[in-house]
Design a protein around this motif. Structure first.
Motif, mmCIF file in Angstrom:
data_model
loop_
_atom_site.group_PDB
_atom_site.id
_atom_site.type_symbol
_atom_site.label_atom_id
_atom_site.label_comp_id
_atom_site.label_asym_id
_atom_site.label_seq_id
_atom_site.Cartn_x
_atom_site.Cartn_y
_atom_site.Cartn_z
ATOM 1 N N PHE A 1 0.830 -1.211 0.000
ATOM 2 C CA PHE A 1 0.000 0.000 0.000
ATOM 3 C C PHE A 1 0.861 1.256 0.000
ATOM 4 O O PHE A 1 0.417 2.307 -0.463
ATOM 5 N N GLY B 1 0.421 4.153 -2.772
ATOM 6 C CA GLY B 1 0.313 5.568 -2.454
ATOM 7 C C GLY B 1 1.432 6.390 -3.055
ATOM 8 O O GLY B 1 1.213 7.533 -3.499
ATOM 9 N N LEU C 1 -3.380 4.753 -5.543
ATOM 10 C CA LEU C 1 -4.533 4.883 -4.657
ATOM 11 C C LEU C 1 -5.359 6.115 -5.008
ATOM 12 O O LEU C 1 -6.600 6.081 -4.932
ATOM 13 N N SER D 1 -0.973 3.117 3.261
ATOM 14 C CA SER D 1 -1.674 4.102 2.423
ATOM 15 C C SER D 1 -1.560 5.511 2.974
ATOM 16 O O SER D 1 -1.683 6.484 2.228
ATOM 17 N N ARG E 1 2.510 6.507 2.546
ATOM 18 C CA ARG E 1 2.818 6.546 1.113
ATOM 19 C C ARG E 1 4.315 6.407 0.829
ATOM 20 O O ARG E 1 4.907 7.178 0.065
#
Length: 491
Positions: free
Chosen positions: A77, A81, A86, A398, A401
């Motif tokens: 994730f 990001g 995302l 997320s 990032r």
């Protein structure tokens, strides 16, 4: 949508497998450095080492699986990001929860696999791995005589070699001490030179010695310690053969470790706990009944007539008892009172020792029961930890990032260390400190569960977790509310 889910799962699965095997390799290396002295120089075959590392690797899965899942979710994730994938998904109307949905299903399936590992694979791997490790550690070093060092690994023989030739088989200044009679250094062989060779079947080592003497102390004659007679026999060539069967790898029976709680599955643990608790109750009840019985040894004391002038005797073990309890013994003659007091003192001493012994025994049984209960709870904690670490790693990745192995590794190790430390402390307090077993084993999961819920909520609502201005506004708003409440209370 299916293509997106396929892309997310493939990206995550590759990262997860990579991190899992990296973590497992690190744990294997830690095991190797811990037992390197027990593995090196013993001539172990590759299949033995491979079997040992295979079983040990399975025992490391409970540590590697949650850490790999946390690190993989952070990296996956974080990459989404960092490359604005995302953002593109959210701009297309796909929420964070929908992005996480296929990996949530994967985490649930992985949790089921983790329970299978804990309940089925781990007990077998622990049993075979620990048995094999015990055999390896007690295995003798490979036959290797060094210069100027007394070699003692051959049973009943000590060999000394002053110097070895460049070919490794020629030896010089040889002394061989024969202890087969267990009478000390009564048989000694000395030679100027010799050659060491292996038999064709490699089951024996053959010493061919040249120009030497055999010295034997004669211990069969009378007064041999004063006379000290001995025999000396010279030889030009002498050959000795020593068996190498003691250097073979012998496998122990696995039954020696089967009673340990770490070698049991859930069904065996339930049966063992039930048996241990019943044994504990029977032991405790037997102690209570034995301790409450009245002593009947006083009937063996014969009555004696009372004397007119009674003089207390102080030179007895029961002096204190007679002094403190004199009104109870004043109706008895001195000799009988002293006998009763001595018997009471002995009975009290025996009762004290019996109580101390039973206390130690009952405490040991309680500790054993607690260890079995701890292992029963740990069959489920691994599965739950996998879910918690996913719900920490995915939303945190997320939010920060950052992909790669930099920031995710630091964050993963930090969370895992916190989890492991809290888990270790809680388990020890549950076993030895009287803490509730459920709370002691599950406390690490209960501590990190709110963190996972909080991070998931922040990620799914697009909240700015690391934005300083948003936190500043939050605290200012909180302080305003508190001041307003305070003023209303004062009015």
């Amino acid at each position: 949508m299916k293509k997106l889910y396929r892309y997310i799962v493939s990206s995550f699965l590759g990262t997860f497998l990579f991190t899992f095997f990296i973590v497992l390799f690190i744990l294997d290396m830690q095991f190797l450095w811990l037992y390197v002295d027990d593995l090196v120089g013993k001539g172990l075959e590759l299949n033995i080492l491979a079997e040992l590392f295979f079983h040990m690797s399975i025992t490391f899965i409970p540590m590697a699986l949650p850490l790999a899942l946390l690190l993989a979710s952070l990296m996956c994730f974080g990459n989404f990001g960092e490359h604005y994938e995302l953002v593109a998904m959210k701009a297309s109307g796909i929420s964070m929860w929908k992005v996480m949905r296929p990996l949530v299903v994967f985490s649930v399936l992985l949790s089921g696999f983790a329970f299978f590992v804990s309940n089925s694979l781990l007990p077998v791997a622990n049993l075979r791995g620990q048995t094999l490790l015990f055999d390896v550690r007690r295995q003798k070093l490979a036959f290797n005589i060094k210069e100027g060092v007394f070699y003692r690994d051959l049973d009943n023989y000590v060999i000394y070699v002053e110097r070895k030739g460049a070919d490794g088989s020629s030896i010089y200044g040889v002394k061989i001490y024969d202890h087969t009679d267990h009478l000390g250094n009564t048989k000694i062989m000395s030679a100027d030179s010799g050659i060491m060779t292996l038999s064709p079947n490699q089951r024996n080592i053959i010493f061919t010695l040249y120009n030497g003497y055999n010295y034997t102390d004669v211990t069969s004659e009378d007064n041999y310690k004063q006379k000290r007679p001995f025999e000396r026999m010279s030889f030009k060539r002498e050959q000795l053969k020593f068996s190498l069967k003691d250097f073979d790898m012998t496998r122990s029976s696995e039954d020696m470790y089967k009673s340990s709680q770490q070698m049991m599955n859930l069904r065996q643990l339930n049966t063992a706990i039930d048996s241990l608790e019943r044994r504990y109750d029977d032991k405790r009840e037997a102690f209570k009944q034995g301790f409450s019985r009245r002593w009947s040894n006083y009937t063996s004391i014969k009555e004696e007539p009372l004397t007119a002038n009674r003089t207390p005797i102080r030179d007895t073990v029961a002096d204190t008892i007679m002094t403190l309890q004199w009104p109870l013994l004043e109706h008895y003659p001195d000799t009988m009172a002293i006998a009763i007091a001595n018997m009471a003192a002995g009975s009290a001493s025996n009762a004290k020792e019996n109580a101390a012994f039973n206390k130690i025994d009952l405490n040991s049984q309680t500790e054993n029961i607690m260890k079995h209960k701890k292992e029963r709870h740990k069959k489920f904690t691994l599965s739950f930890a996998c879910l918690i670490f996913f719900f920490i790693g995915a939303p945190l990745g997320s939010i920060i990032r950052k992909g790669g192995l930099g920031m995710p590794v630091v964050v993963s190790v930090l969370f895992f260390v916190v989890y492991h430390v809290i888990s270790t402390i809680g388990e020890r307090m549950a076993v030895f400190g009287g803490l509730n077993m459920f709370l002691g084993v599950w406390i690490s999961s209960l501590v990190l569960l709110p963190v996972g819920i909080f991070l998931t909520f922040k990620a799914t609502t697009d909240a700015a977790l690391f934005d300083g201005d948003s936190w500043k506004k939050f605290f200012q708003k909180l302080f305003r509310k508190s001041e307003k409440t305070k003023s209303e209370v004062m009015q």
